[in-house]
Design a protein around this motif. Sequence first.
Motif, mmCIF file in Angstrom:
data_model
loop_
_atom_site.group_PDB
_atom_site.id
_atom_site.type_symbol
_atom_site.label_atom_id
_atom_site.label_comp_id
_atom_site.label_asym_id
_atom_site.label_seq_id
_atom_site.Cartn_x
_atom_site.Cartn_y
_atom_site.Cartn_z
ATOM 1 N N ARG A 160 3.111 42.595 -53.665
ATOM 2 C CA ARG A 160 4.076 42.822 -54.624
ATOM 3 C C ARG A 160 4.123 44.088 -55.571
ATOM 4 N NH1 ARG A 160 2.544 37.366 -58.134
ATOM 5 N NH2 ARG A 160 4.335 38.279 -59.293
ATOM 6 N N GLY A 161 3.237 44.933 -55.154
ATOM 7 C CA GLY A 161 3.372 46.044 -55.498
ATOM 8 C C GLY A 161 2.565 46.296 -57.071
ATOM 9 N N LEU A 162 1.842 45.183 -57.396
ATOM 10 C CA LEU A 162 1.116 45.324 -58.530
ATOM 11 C C LEU A 162 -0.241 45.894 -58.650
ATOM 12 C CD1 LEU A 162 2.099 41.568 -59.726
ATOM 13 C CD2 LEU A 162 3.340 43.920 -60.224
ATOM 14 N N VAL A 163 -0.890 46.193 -57.577
ATOM 15 C CA VAL A 163 -2.205 46.424 -57.521
ATOM 16 C C VAL A 163 -2.241 47.538 -56.009
ATOM 17 C CG1 VAL A 163 -3.349 44.909 -58.903
ATOM 18 C CG2 VAL A 163 -3.353 44.623 -56.279
ATOM 19 N N LEU A 164 -2.985 48.116 -55.790
ATOM 20 C CA LEU A 164 -3.465 48.947 -54.743
ATOM 21 C C LEU A 164 -5.006 48.632 -54.309
ATOM 22 C CD1 LEU A 164 -2.194 52.519 -55.150
ATOM 23 C CD2 LEU A 164 -1.140 50.516 -53.985
ATOM 24 N N ARG A 165 -5.526 48.424 -53.333
ATOM 25 C CA ARG A 165 -6.798 48.448 -52.806
ATOM 26 C C ARG A 165 -7.227 49.647 -52.356
ATOM 27 N NH1 ARG A 165 -6.813 43.313 -48.905
ATOM 28 N NH2 ARG A 165 -4.786 44.077 -48.465
ATOM 29 N N ARG A 166 -8.527 50.349 -52.581
ATOM 30 C CA ARG A 166 -8.915 51.515 -52.237
ATOM 31 C C ARG A 166 -10.404 51.545 -52.020
ATOM 32 N NH1 ARG A 166 -4.540 52.291 -51.327
ATOM 33 N NH2 ARG A 166 -2.799 53.701 -52.356
ATOM 34 N N PRO A 167 -11.002 52.431 -51.188
ATOM 35 C CA PRO A 167 -12.332 52.564 -51.013
ATOM 36 C C PRO A 167 -12.798 52.814 -52.383
ATOM 37 C CG PRO A 167 -11.221 53.490 -49.246
ATOM 38 C CD PRO A 167 -10.428 53.371 -50.405
ATOM 39 N N ASP A 168 -14.103 52.205 -52.754
ATOM 40 C CA ASP A 168 -14.904 52.743 -53.841
ATOM 41 C C ASP A 168 -15.331 54.217 -53.665
ATOM 42 O OD1 ASP A 168 -16.840 53.357 -55.618
ATOM 43 O OD2 ASP A 168 -16.862 51.127 -55.957
ATOM 44 N N PRO A 169 -15.157 55.010 -54.346
ATOM 45 C CA PRO A 169 -15.624 56.660 -53.864
ATOM 46 C C PRO A 169 -17.203 56.653 -54.279
ATOM 47 C CG PRO A 169 -14.314 56.669 -56.057
ATOM 48 C CD PRO A 169 -14.119 55.090 -55.400
ATOM 49 N N ASP A 170 -17.707 55.786 -54.927
ATOM 50 C CA ASP A 170 -19.264 55.992 -55.089
ATOM 51 C C ASP A 170 -19.926 54.939 -54.001
ATOM 52 O OD1 ASP A 170 -18.724 57.311 -57.295
ATOM 53 O OD2 ASP A 170 -18.664 55.374 -58.949
ATOM 54 N N ALA A 210 -18.860 53.438 -50.104
ATOM 55 C CA ALA A 210 -17.764 53.176 -49.354
ATOM 56 C C ALA A 210 -17.637 51.760 -48.869
ATOM 57 C CB ALA A 210 -17.716 54.030 -48.137
ATOM 58 N N ARG A 211 -18.877 50.734 -48.900
ATOM 59 C CA ARG A 211 -18.914 49.649 -48.537
ATOM 60 C C ARG A 211 -18.013 48.520 -49.346
ATOM 61 N NH1 ARG A 211 -25.144 48.906 -48.866
ATOM 62 N NH2 ARG A 211 -24.382 49.874 -50.668
ATOM 63 N N CYS A 212 -17.679 48.985 -50.583
ATOM 64 C CA CYS A 212 -16.894 48.290 -51.709
ATOM 65 C C CYS A 212 -15.643 48.715 -51.660
ATOM 66 C CB CYS A 212 -17.577 48.540 -52.844
ATOM 67 S SG CYS A 212 -19.291 48.127 -53.095
ATOM 68 N N THR A 213 -14.617 47.814 -52.094
ATOM 69 C CA THR A 213 -13.313 48.140 -52.463
ATOM 70 C C THR A 213 -13.142 48.062 -53.799
ATOM 71 O OG1 THR A 213 -12.973 47.160 -50.183
ATOM 72 C CG2 THR A 213 -10.996 47.289 -51.588
ATOM 73 N N ASN A 214 -12.186 48.888 -54.236
ATOM 74 C CA ASN A 214 -11.764 48.777 -55.699
ATOM 75 C C ASN A 214 -10.274 48.264 -55.589
ATOM 76 O OD1 ASN A 214 -13.779 49.934 -56.554
ATOM 77 N ND2 ASN A 214 -12.993 51.922 -56.856
ATOM 78 N N ALA A 215 -9.998 47.523 -56.800
ATOM 79 C CA ALA A 215 -8.524 47.280 -57.004
ATOM 80 C C ALA A 215 -7.915 48.188 -58.129
ATOM 81 C CB ALA A 215 -8.354 45.907 -57.477
#
Length: 170
Positions: A86-96, A98-103
């Motif tokens: 819906r364009g409200l969030v993006l999922r991105r790899p956590d820069p700290d 890489a095993r984790c994903t950020n919203a």
Amino acid sequence: MTTDEPIWLTPDEMRAWRALHAAVVVLPAALDVQLQRDAGFSHLEYLALAGLYEHPDHTLRLSDLAALIGIELSRVSHMVARLEKRGLVLRRPDPDDARCTNAVLTEQGQHQVTSAAPGHVATVRKLVFDGLDATALHELQKAADRIVAALSMTDLPLAPTIRKSLRPTE
């Protein structure tokens, strides 16, 4: 002499328990109705968007977001995927890590949550706070703090994060 008999609730405790249970069940449903009608998303989605909005850079690890709103990581992952479509969030790899994903809350997501907030707050005020005087509000806070303290001492998966997620922002 010890006994394994349960200690049953007193009539006053039973009335209080039933009232608390009703509030815990009905309040989220009422908030869902208002948010779906006025903003097009669920109460849990609103909690996720508001949680992201309140964090630095509008970013949280999915695991932290799951703990913040009190749902399992797999469920938050599916919810974030729907919000991303819906364009409200993006999922991105956590820069700290890489095993984790950020919203990450998008500008559109920021607009949606800030647009929904006044109606949501008005509903919370109407359903929870308008019926309380200052003394009742203080007693509600004390009772909720005690319940949260007891919950945080359990071995439930979300228990360690309960207190952290309920701290007021500074």
